[in-house]
Design a protein around this motif. Structure first.
Motif, PDB file in Angstrom:
ATOM      1  N   GLU A   1       0.750  -1.259   0.458  1.00 46.01           N
ATOM      2  CA  GLU A   1      -0.169  -0.027  -0.111  1.00 46.01           C
ATOM      3  C   GLU A   1       0.952   1.382  -0.211  1.00 46.01           C
ATOM      4  OE1 GLU A   1      -3.071   1.871   3.018  1.00 46.01           O
ATOM      5  OE2 GLU A   1      -3.141  -0.472   2.377  1.00 46.01           O
ATOM      6  N   TYR A   2       0.613   1.708  -0.727  1.00 48.26           N
ATOM      7  CA  TYR A   2       1.988   2.807  -1.332  1.00 48.26           C
ATOM      8  C   TYR A   2       0.392   4.715  -1.231  1.00 48.26           C
ATOM      9  CZ  TYR A   2       5.441   5.876  -3.220  1.00 48.26           C
ATOM     10  OH  TYR A   2       6.977   6.423  -3.017  1.00 48.26           O
ATOM     11  N   GLN A   3       0.706   5.312   0.013  1.00 51.35           N
ATOM     12  CA  GLN A   3      -0.395   6.220  -0.015  1.00 51.35           C
ATOM     13  C   GLN A   3       0.461   7.757   0.442  1.00 51.35           C
ATOM     14  OE1 GLN A   3      -3.923   5.404   1.699  1.00 51.35           O
ATOM     15  NE2 GLN A   3      -4.981   4.367   0.165  1.00 51.35           N
ATOM     16  N   PRO A   4       0.147   8.901   0.666  1.00 51.48           N
ATOM     17  CA  PRO A   4      -0.286   8.876  -0.402  1.00 51.48           C
ATOM     18  C   PRO A   4       0.350   8.783  -1.494  1.00 51.48           C
ATOM     19  CG  PRO A   4       0.357  10.940   0.769  1.00 51.48           C
ATOM     20  CD  PRO A   4       0.705   9.887   2.252  1.00 51.48           C
ATOM     21  N   VAL A   5      -0.223   8.988  -2.823  1.00 56.03           N
ATOM     22  CA  VAL A   5       0.596   9.149  -4.367  1.00 56.03           C
ATOM     23  C   VAL A   5       0.571   9.913  -4.650  1.00 56.03           C
ATOM     24  CG1 VAL A   5       0.269   8.282  -6.500  1.00 56.03           C
ATOM     25  CG2 VAL A   5      -1.016   7.608  -4.861  1.00 56.03           C
ATOM     26  N   PRO A   6       2.458  10.409  -4.270  1.00 57.54           N
ATOM     27  CA  PRO A   6       2.681  11.636  -4.772  1.00 57.54           C
ATOM     28  C   PRO A   6       2.437  12.362  -6.061  1.00 57.54           C
ATOM     29  CG  PRO A   6       4.735  10.287  -4.005  1.00 57.54           C
ATOM     30  CD  PRO A   6       3.158   9.727  -4.477  1.00 57.54           C
ATOM     31  N   ASP A   7       2.137  13.774  -6.639  1.00 50.73           N
ATOM     32  CA  ASP A   7       1.578  14.439  -7.316  1.00 50.73           C
ATOM     33  C   ASP A   7       3.156  14.185  -9.149  1.00 50.73           C
ATOM     34  OD1 ASP A   7      -0.735  14.820  -7.283  1.00 50.73           O
ATOM     35  OD2 ASP A   7      -0.286  17.101  -6.580  1.00 50.73           O
ATOM     36  N   ASP A   8       4.776  13.729  -8.451  1.00 52.51           N
ATOM     37  CA  ASP A   8       5.874  13.401  -9.646  1.00 52.51           C
ATOM     38  C   ASP A   8       5.646  12.553 -10.212  1.00 52.51           C
ATOM     39  OD1 ASP A   8       7.750  12.188  -8.412  1.00 52.51           O
ATOM     40  OD2 ASP A   8       6.836  13.075  -6.461  1.00 52.51           O
ATOM     41  N   SER A   9       6.043  12.849 -11.440  1.00 52.82           N
ATOM     42  CA  SER A   9       6.002  10.729 -12.166  1.00 52.82           C
ATOM     43  C   SER A   9       6.736   9.950 -12.101  1.00 52.82           C
ATOM     44  CB  SER A   9       5.940  11.434 -13.621  1.00 52.82           C
ATOM     45  OG  SER A   9       7.707  12.255 -13.326  1.00 52.82           O
ATOM     46  N   GLY A  10       7.518  10.579 -11.126  1.00 49.00           N
ATOM     47  CA  GLY A  10       8.451   9.736 -10.472  1.00 49.00           C
ATOM     48  C   GLY A  10       8.087   7.754  -9.189  1.00 49.00           C
ATOM     49  N   TRP A  11       7.200   8.641  -8.728  1.00 48.38           N
ATOM     50  CA  TRP A  11       6.171   7.854  -7.624  1.00 48.38           C
ATOM     51  C   TRP A  11       5.816   6.351  -8.560  1.00 48.38           C
ATOM     52  CZ3 TRP A  11       1.687   4.630  -7.948  1.00 48.38           C
ATOM     53  CH2 TRP A  11       0.850   4.910  -8.495  1.00 48.38           C
ATOM     54  N   SER A  12       5.695   6.408  -9.717  1.00 48.06           N
ATOM     55  CA  SER A  12       5.614   4.923  -9.700  1.00 48.06           C
ATOM     56  C   SER A  12       6.859   3.968 -10.279  1.00 48.06           C
ATOM     57  CB  SER A  12       4.410   4.903 -11.411  1.00 48.06           C
ATOM     58  OG  SER A  12       5.620   5.429 -12.655  1.00 48.06           O
TER      59      SER A  12
END
Length: 40
Positions: free
Chosen positions: A9-20
């Protein structure tokens, strides 16, 4: 042979594109470790 289920579970999901990419690396590490334990 067995089955290993890992829930990440990965929260909160950041707005930047590197999180994935970070999440993919974390999931790969968890899967590799589960495989090591299963093969031991």
């Amino acid at each position: 042979m067995g089955t290993v289920l890992v829930e990440l579970e990965y929260q909160p999901v950041p707005d930047d594109s590197g999180w994935s990419r970070e999440f993919e690396q974390l999931a790969s590490t968890a899967a590799a470790r589960a495989q090591q334990v299963q093969n031991a």
